[in-house]
Design a protein around this motif. Structure first.
Motif, PDB file in Angstrom:
ATOM      1  N   ALA A   1       4.871  -1.079  11.255  1.00 56.42           N
ATOM      2  CA  ALA A   1       5.366  -2.150  10.388  1.00 56.42           C
ATOM      3  C   ALA A   1       6.246  -1.590   9.277  1.00 56.42           C
ATOM      4  O   ALA A   1       7.266  -2.196   8.914  1.00 56.42           O
ATOM      5  CB  ALA A   1       4.188  -2.932   9.809  1.00 56.42           C
ATOM      6  N   THR A   2       5.874  -0.437   8.724  1.00 55.73           N
ATOM      7  CA  THR A   2       6.707   0.199   7.704  1.00 55.73           C
ATOM      8  C   THR A   2       8.044   0.624   8.306  1.00 55.73           C
ATOM      9  O   THR A   2       9.098   0.488   7.674  1.00 55.73           O
ATOM     10  CB  THR A   2       5.993   1.414   7.096  1.00 55.73           C
ATOM     11  OG1 THR A   2       4.718   1.011   6.597  1.00 55.73           O
ATOM     12  CG2 THR A   2       6.793   2.008   5.952  1.00 55.73           C
ATOM     13  N   ALA A   3       8.010   1.131   9.541  1.00 46.25           N
ATOM     14  CA  ALA A   3       9.260   1.503  10.216  1.00 46.25           C
ATOM     15  C   ALA A   3      10.170   0.290  10.382  1.00 46.25           C
ATOM     16  O   ALA A   3      11.391   0.381  10.184  1.00 46.25           O
ATOM     17  CB  ALA A   3       8.956   2.130  11.576  1.00 46.25           C
TER      18      ALA A   3
ATOM     19  N   ASP B   1      14.964  -2.994   8.680  1.00 45.50           N
ATOM     20  CA  ASP B   1      15.544  -4.134   7.979  1.00 45.50           C
ATOM     21  C   ASP B   1      16.358  -3.693   6.762  1.00 45.50           C
ATOM     22  O   ASP B   1      17.453  -4.217   6.516  1.00 45.50           O
ATOM     23  CB  ASP B   1      14.430  -5.091   7.533  1.00 45.50           C
ATOM     24  CG  ASP B   1      13.700  -5.745   8.704  1.00 45.50           C
ATOM     25  OD1 ASP B   1      14.277  -5.802   9.810  1.00 45.50           O
ATOM     26  OD2 ASP B   1      12.556  -6.192   8.503  1.00 45.50           O
ATOM     27  N   ARG B   2      15.841  -2.734   6.020  1.00 43.70           N
ATOM     28  CA  ARG B   2      16.501  -2.319   4.781  1.00 43.70           C
ATOM     29  C   ARG B   2      17.858  -1.669   5.043  1.00 43.70           C
ATOM     30  O   ARG B   2      18.836  -1.916   4.328  1.00 43.70           O
ATOM     31  CB  ARG B   2      15.609  -1.353   4.006  1.00 43.70           C
ATOM     32  CG  ARG B   2      16.235  -0.883   2.682  1.00 43.70           C
ATOM     33  CD  ARG B   2      15.258  -0.090   1.850  1.00 43.70           C
ATOM     34  NE  ARG B   2      15.841   0.325   0.585  1.00 43.70           N
ATOM     35  CZ  ARG B   2      15.969  -0.433  -0.496  1.00 43.70           C
ATOM     36  NH1 ARG B   2      15.541  -1.697  -0.457  1.00 43.70           N
ATOM     37  NH2 ARG B   2      16.509   0.020  -1.606  1.00 43.70           N
ATOM     38  N   PHE B   3      17.927  -0.832   6.063  1.00 40.40           N
ATOM     39  CA  PHE B   3      19.148  -0.073   6.320  1.00 40.40           C
ATOM     40  C   PHE B   3      20.001  -0.659   7.441  1.00 40.40           C
ATOM     41  O   PHE B   3      21.045  -0.102   7.780  1.00 40.40           O
ATOM     42  CB  PHE B   3      18.806   1.387   6.634  1.00 40.40           C
ATOM     43  CG  PHE B   3      18.292   2.158   5.458  1.00 40.40           C
ATOM     44  CD1 PHE B   3      19.169   2.680   4.517  1.00 40.40           C
ATOM     45  CD2 PHE B   3      16.932   2.342   5.266  1.00 40.40           C
ATOM     46  CE1 PHE B   3      18.699   3.393   3.421  1.00 40.40           C
ATOM     47  CE2 PHE B   3      16.449   3.047   4.177  1.00 40.40           C
ATOM     48  CZ  PHE B   3      17.336   3.578   3.242  1.00 40.40           C
ATOM     49  N   GLY B   4      19.571  -1.769   8.027  1.00 44.13           N
ATOM     50  CA  GLY B   4      20.335  -2.356   9.121  1.00 44.13           C
ATOM     51  C   GLY B   4      20.435  -1.445  10.326  1.00 44.13           C
ATOM     52  O   GLY B   4      21.478  -1.384  10.997  1.00 44.13           O
TER      53      GLY B   4
ATOM     54  N   TYR C   1       3.923  10.351  14.266  1.00 42.48           N
ATOM     55  CA  TYR C   1       2.922   9.296  14.397  1.00 42.48           C
ATOM     56  C   TYR C   1       2.272   8.927  13.073  1.00 42.48           C
ATOM     57  O   TYR C   1       1.713   7.841  12.912  1.00 42.48           O
ATOM     58  CB  TYR C   1       1.860   9.703  15.431  1.00 42.48           C
ATOM     59  CG  TYR C   1       0.895  10.770  14.939  1.00 42.48           C
ATOM     60  CD1 TYR C   1      -0.339  10.429  14.397  1.00 42.48           C
ATOM     61  CD2 TYR C   1       1.228  12.118  15.017  1.00 42.48           C
ATOM     62  CE1 TYR C   1      -1.226  11.410  13.955  1.00 42.48           C
ATOM     63  CE2 TYR C   1       0.355  13.093  14.574  1.00 42.48           C
ATOM     64  CZ  TYR C   1      -0.857  12.740  14.041  1.00 42.48           C
ATOM     65  OH  TYR C   1      -1.720  13.713  13.591  1.00 42.48           O
ATOM     66  N   ARG C   2       2.384   9.804  12.068  1.00 42.06           N
ATOM     67  CA  ARG C   2       1.821   9.520  10.742  1.00 42.06           C
ATOM     68  C   ARG C   2       2.829   8.858   9.811  1.00 42.06           C
ATOM     69  O   ARG C   2       2.481   8.502   8.687  1.00 42.06           O
ATOM     70  CB  ARG C   2       1.348  10.825  10.099  1.00 42.06           C
ATOM     71  CG  ARG C   2       0.254  11.537  10.865  1.00 42.06           C
ATOM     72  CD  ARG C   2       0.153  12.998  10.476  1.00 42.06           C
ATOM     73  NE  ARG C   2       1.372  13.727  10.838  1.00 42.06           N
ATOM     74  CZ  ARG C   2       1.500  15.047  10.716  1.00 42.06           C
ATOM     75  NH1 ARG C   2       0.504  15.757  10.241  1.00 42.06           N
ATOM     76  NH2 ARG C   2       2.628  15.636  11.075  1.00 42.06           N
ATOM     77  N   GLY C   3       4.076   8.745  10.252  1.00 38.38           N
ATOM     78  CA  GLY C   3       5.114   8.167   9.413  1.00 38.38           C
ATOM     79  C   GLY C   3       5.884   9.190   8.610  1.00 38.38           C
ATOM     80  O   GLY C   3       6.720   8.828   7.774  1.00 38.38           O
TER      81      GLY C   3
ATOM     82  N   SER D   1       8.200  17.979  -0.373  1.00 33.32           N
ATOM     83  CA  SER D   1       7.300  16.852  -0.642  1.00 33.32           C
ATOM     84  C   SER D   1       6.913  16.111   0.636  1.00 33.32           C
ATOM     85  O   SER D   1       6.087  15.200   0.591  1.00 33.32           O
ATOM     86  CB  SER D   1       7.963  15.872  -1.607  1.00 33.32           C
ATOM     87  OG  SER D   1       9.072  15.217  -1.016  1.00 33.32           O
ATOM     88  N   ARG D   2       7.504  16.494   1.763  1.00 36.66           N
ATOM     89  CA  ARG D   2       7.227  15.905   3.069  1.00 36.66           C
ATOM     90  C   ARG D   2       7.384  14.387   3.024  1.00 36.66           C
ATOM     91  O   ARG D   2       6.412  13.644   3.063  1.00 36.66           O
ATOM     92  CB  ARG D   2       5.840  16.303   3.573  1.00 36.66           C
ATOM     93  CG  ARG D   2       5.605  17.805   3.615  1.00 36.66           C
ATOM     94  CD  ARG D   2       4.384  18.175   4.414  1.00 36.66           C
ATOM     95  NE  ARG D   2       4.586  17.950   5.839  1.00 36.66           N
ATOM     96  CZ  ARG D   2       5.192  18.808   6.655  1.00 36.66           C
ATOM     97  NH1 ARG D   2       5.662  19.950   6.178  1.00 36.66           N
ATOM     98  NH2 ARG D   2       5.333  18.525   7.928  1.00 36.66           N
ATOM     99  N   PRO D   3       8.614  13.884   2.950  1.00 35.62           N
ATOM    100  CA  PRO D   3       8.862  12.445   2.796  1.00 35.62           C
ATOM    101  C   PRO D   3       8.360  11.631   3.980  1.00 35.62           C
ATOM    102  O   PRO D   3       8.251  12.116   5.112  1.00 35.62           O
ATOM    103  CB  PRO D   3      10.384  12.364   2.661  1.00 35.62           C
ATOM    104  CG  PRO D   3      10.895  13.645   3.249  1.00 35.62           C
ATOM    105  CD  PRO D   3       9.855  14.672   2.975  1.00 35.62           C
ATOM    106  N   THR D   4       8.088  10.354   3.698  1.00 31.70           N
ATOM    107  CA  THR D   4       7.562   9.426   4.697  1.00 31.70           C
ATOM    108  C   THR D   4       8.454   8.189   4.779  1.00 31.70           C
ATOM    109  O   THR D   4       9.371   7.995   3.990  1.00 31.70           O
ATOM    110  CB  THR D   4       6.137   8.982   4.337  1.00 31.70           C
ATOM    111  OG1 THR D   4       6.188   8.185   3.146  1.00 31.70           O
ATOM    112  CG2 THR D   4       5.219  10.187   4.125  1.00 31.70           C
TER     113      THR D   4
END
Length: 319
Positions: A57-59, A64-67, A258-260, A280-283
């Motif tokens: 769902a976050t993906a 949506d945010r970046f088209g 798989y963890r985002g 910082s290992r971004p998600t």
């Protein structure tokens, strides 16, 4: 299994930067019904790592945010993730192109007869592994019986309208060399694949992608065990072509585990090399706070695998 990353980390590979974010490549987990010797993911039947619906769902929020126009679903066998169908339905509802990197033998496993009809129903583009048109070579690379199961599954897809020129039923095949060599010319090999598969099995497909084997995870460990790692790296570096730099997939793509967590490509993901070497290992959630995608791209010596010869990416040869 020996880790090749310490041998790859110090590199003279040229720096590159991301241009835009067109594709989100999502690894839905490392569970697979096969354990192939060339697998850079080290996937297999005993892996338990799977992406959950909340991460998916976050993906979709990032899409949506970046088209973002394309979701590129990979694994393992992505269809073995219980949320696979939900994710595909949500993406297609948005009009997003979905690519499924299909291990076709999954369609022959008990409980997975839904895969072909589901992909066809939702106009999912199929990228199916068939590392050779020879039974002996395929079974040597992927296991006994894999070739017959693959052919049966691909013929099922043909029966659903795939591989016959319909833009809504695209079937691409993927070739990997059997060992520590570069792929042959993609156009010439595609011609041979199409001729032989049509003659022998009345099997049809749209395009062939040739991919170089990456010196990481299971394939990298095999190279080390056979004393071939240095020779293979020398081959990749000696075959480097600068013109391939403009077309490498990481310039337009971000990879998600798989963890985002975010990476510049699926290969960096397997090496644990985070997006832009960000400590910082971004998600995925971090992307939602940005106005534009990160530009920095982390590189190491395995990147020569994408730029050697014709070049190699998840979409096949680059030149």
């Amino acid at each position: 299994m020996r880790d090749t990353f310490p041998l790859l980390e110090n590199t003279d590979f040229p720096p590159i930067r991301r241009r835009r974010l067109d594709t989100l490549q999502m690894n839905l987990g490392y569970l697979c019904n096969l354990a192939c010797i060339h697998c850079h993911v080290n996937a297999g039947p005993n892996r338990t790592e799977l992406m959950d619906r909340a991460t998916m769902a976050t993906a979709l929020a990032v899409v949506d945010r970046f088209g973002i126009g394309t979701l590129d679903l990979t694994g393992g066998s992505p269809e073995m993730n219980p949320e696979f169908r939900w994710l595909v339905e949500q993406a297609r509802h948005r009009g997003v192109r979905v690519m499924d990197r299909l291990n076709p033998t999954i369609m022959e496993e008990p409980g997975y007869d839904w895969v072909g009809p589901f992909l066809a129903e939702h106009d999912v583009e199929v990228v199916a592994s068939l590392p050779c048109y020879s039974k002996e070579n395929v079974d040597a690379q992927r296991g006994n019986g894999v070739f017959e199961a693959s052919i049966a599954a691909l013929k099922t897809l043909n029966g659903l309208g795939y591989g016959k020129g319909d833009p809504d039923r695209v079937l691409n095949l993927v070739y990997n060399p059997l060992g520590a060599t570069l792929p042959p010319d993609q156009n010439a090999l595609e011609f041979e694949y199409k001729r032989l598969l049509a003659d022998e099995f009345d099997l049809h497909f749209d395009h062939l992608f040739t991919l170089a084997n990456m010196p990481i995870k299971r394939f990298g460990a095999i190279l080390l065990s056979k004393g071939r790692f240095e020779d293979y790296m020398t081959l990749l570096k000696n075959s480097y072509r600068r013109e391939n730099l403009d077309a490498v997939m990481c310039r337009d793509l971000i990879s998600v585990d798989y963890r985002g967590r975010l990476y510049d490509c699926d290969f960096n993901q397997m090496l644990g090399l985070p997006l832009g070497k960000d400590s910082s290992r971004p998600t995925l959630a971090d992307l939602l706070d940005l106005d534009e995608p990160p530009r920095a791209i982390a590189v190491a010596d395995h990147c020569y695998g994408c730029t050697a010869g014709q070049g190699s990416s998840c979409g096949g040869a680059l030149t």
